[in-house]
Design a protein around this motif. Sequence first.
Motif, PDB file in Angstrom:
ATOM      1  N   GLY A   1       9.106 103.229  36.735  1.00 28.44           N
ATOM      2  CA  GLY A   1      10.378 103.940  36.760  1.00 28.44           C
ATOM      3  C   GLY A   1      10.433 104.738  38.045  1.00 28.44           C
ATOM      4  N   PHE A   2      11.541 104.683  38.727  1.00 27.93           N
ATOM      5  CA  PHE A   2      11.666 105.331  40.027  1.00 27.93           C
ATOM      6  C   PHE A   2      12.305 106.707  39.869  1.00 27.93           C
ATOM      7  CE2 PHE A   2      11.293 100.848  40.668  1.00 27.93           C
ATOM      8  CZ  PHE A   2      10.474 100.735  41.781  1.00 27.93           C
ATOM      9  N   LEU A   3      11.596 107.743  40.327  1.00 23.59           N
ATOM     10  CA  LEU A   3      12.113 109.111  40.253  1.00 23.59           C
ATOM     11  C   LEU A   3      12.959 109.443  41.466  1.00 23.59           C
ATOM     12  CD1 LEU A   3       8.928 111.021  39.014  1.00 23.59           C
ATOM     13  CD2 LEU A   3      10.883 110.218  37.660  1.00 23.59           C
TER      14      LEU A   3
ATOM     15  N   HIS B   1      16.535 103.543  38.685  1.00 20.33           N
ATOM     16  CA  HIS B   1      16.198 102.235  38.119  1.00 20.33           C
ATOM     17  C   HIS B   1      14.747 102.132  37.654  1.00 20.33           C
ATOM     18  CE1 HIS B   1      15.143 102.103  42.370  1.00 20.33           C
ATOM     19  NE2 HIS B   1      14.488 100.982  42.203  1.00 20.33           N
ATOM     20  N   ARG B   2      14.500 101.102  36.883  1.00 18.61           N
ATOM     21  CA  ARG B   2      13.153 100.780  36.386  1.00 18.61           C
ATOM     22  C   ARG B   2      12.952  99.282  36.497  1.00 18.61           C
ATOM     23  NH1 ARG B   2      12.367 103.571  31.721  1.00 18.61           N
ATOM     24  NH2 ARG B   2      14.373 104.579  31.828  1.00 18.61           N
TER      25      ARG B   2
ATOM     26  N   VAL C   1       7.027 107.319  41.780  1.00 26.42           N
ATOM     27  CA  VAL C   1       7.204 106.229  40.818  1.00 26.42           C
ATOM     28  C   VAL C   1       6.347 106.511  39.584  1.00 26.42           C
ATOM     29  CG1 VAL C   1       6.982 103.742  40.484  1.00 26.42           C
ATOM     30  CG2 VAL C   1       7.493 104.636  42.774  1.00 26.42           C
TER      31      VAL C   1
ATOM     32  N   THR D   1      12.752 107.509  34.692  1.00 28.82           N
ATOM     33  CA  THR D   1      13.448 107.457  35.980  1.00 28.82           C
ATOM     34  C   THR D   1      14.035 108.834  36.296  1.00 28.82           C
ATOM     35  OG1 THR D   1      15.620 106.930  35.057  1.00 28.82           O
ATOM     36  CG2 THR D   1      14.122 105.070  35.469  1.00 28.82           C
TER      37      THR D   1
END
Length: 132
Positions: free
Chosen positions: A63-65, A20-21, A46, A115
Amino acid sequence: MKENGPKREVDGVLVKVLLHRRDERGMSLEPHASRCVRRGEVHELVTTDHRETEAGARIDRVGFLGFAEISCAGVLDRGDEFWLGDTLIGTVLGFDACHFPNHYNILITRADVVTGADLGLTPELPVSFRPA
């Protein structure tokens, strides 16, 4: 006066991918330009296109990695390169401690917000923080 000498690379592995972002996340940049990490700790990765480094700077576009387990203790510094496998993703902007002591959000600055889905990440992918 020079303060910092050479340091080791900090390595780890991706343990969970995030997809997600957010455009209004409201993270707050910690005043510290470096943080120590211990072997076995898990921290969130992030991405952001923000560049501000003042303490308390609001970080909204993220953006979540995913989450990574640290394989060797070390020091992460603002400006360190962040790598996923053989790919340079960006540089450490700083840290958000809203979930600490559970984990830090390690903020990685780059030109665009991505992401884990955007990069096709999978668990067990090697991660590394390398001195700039």
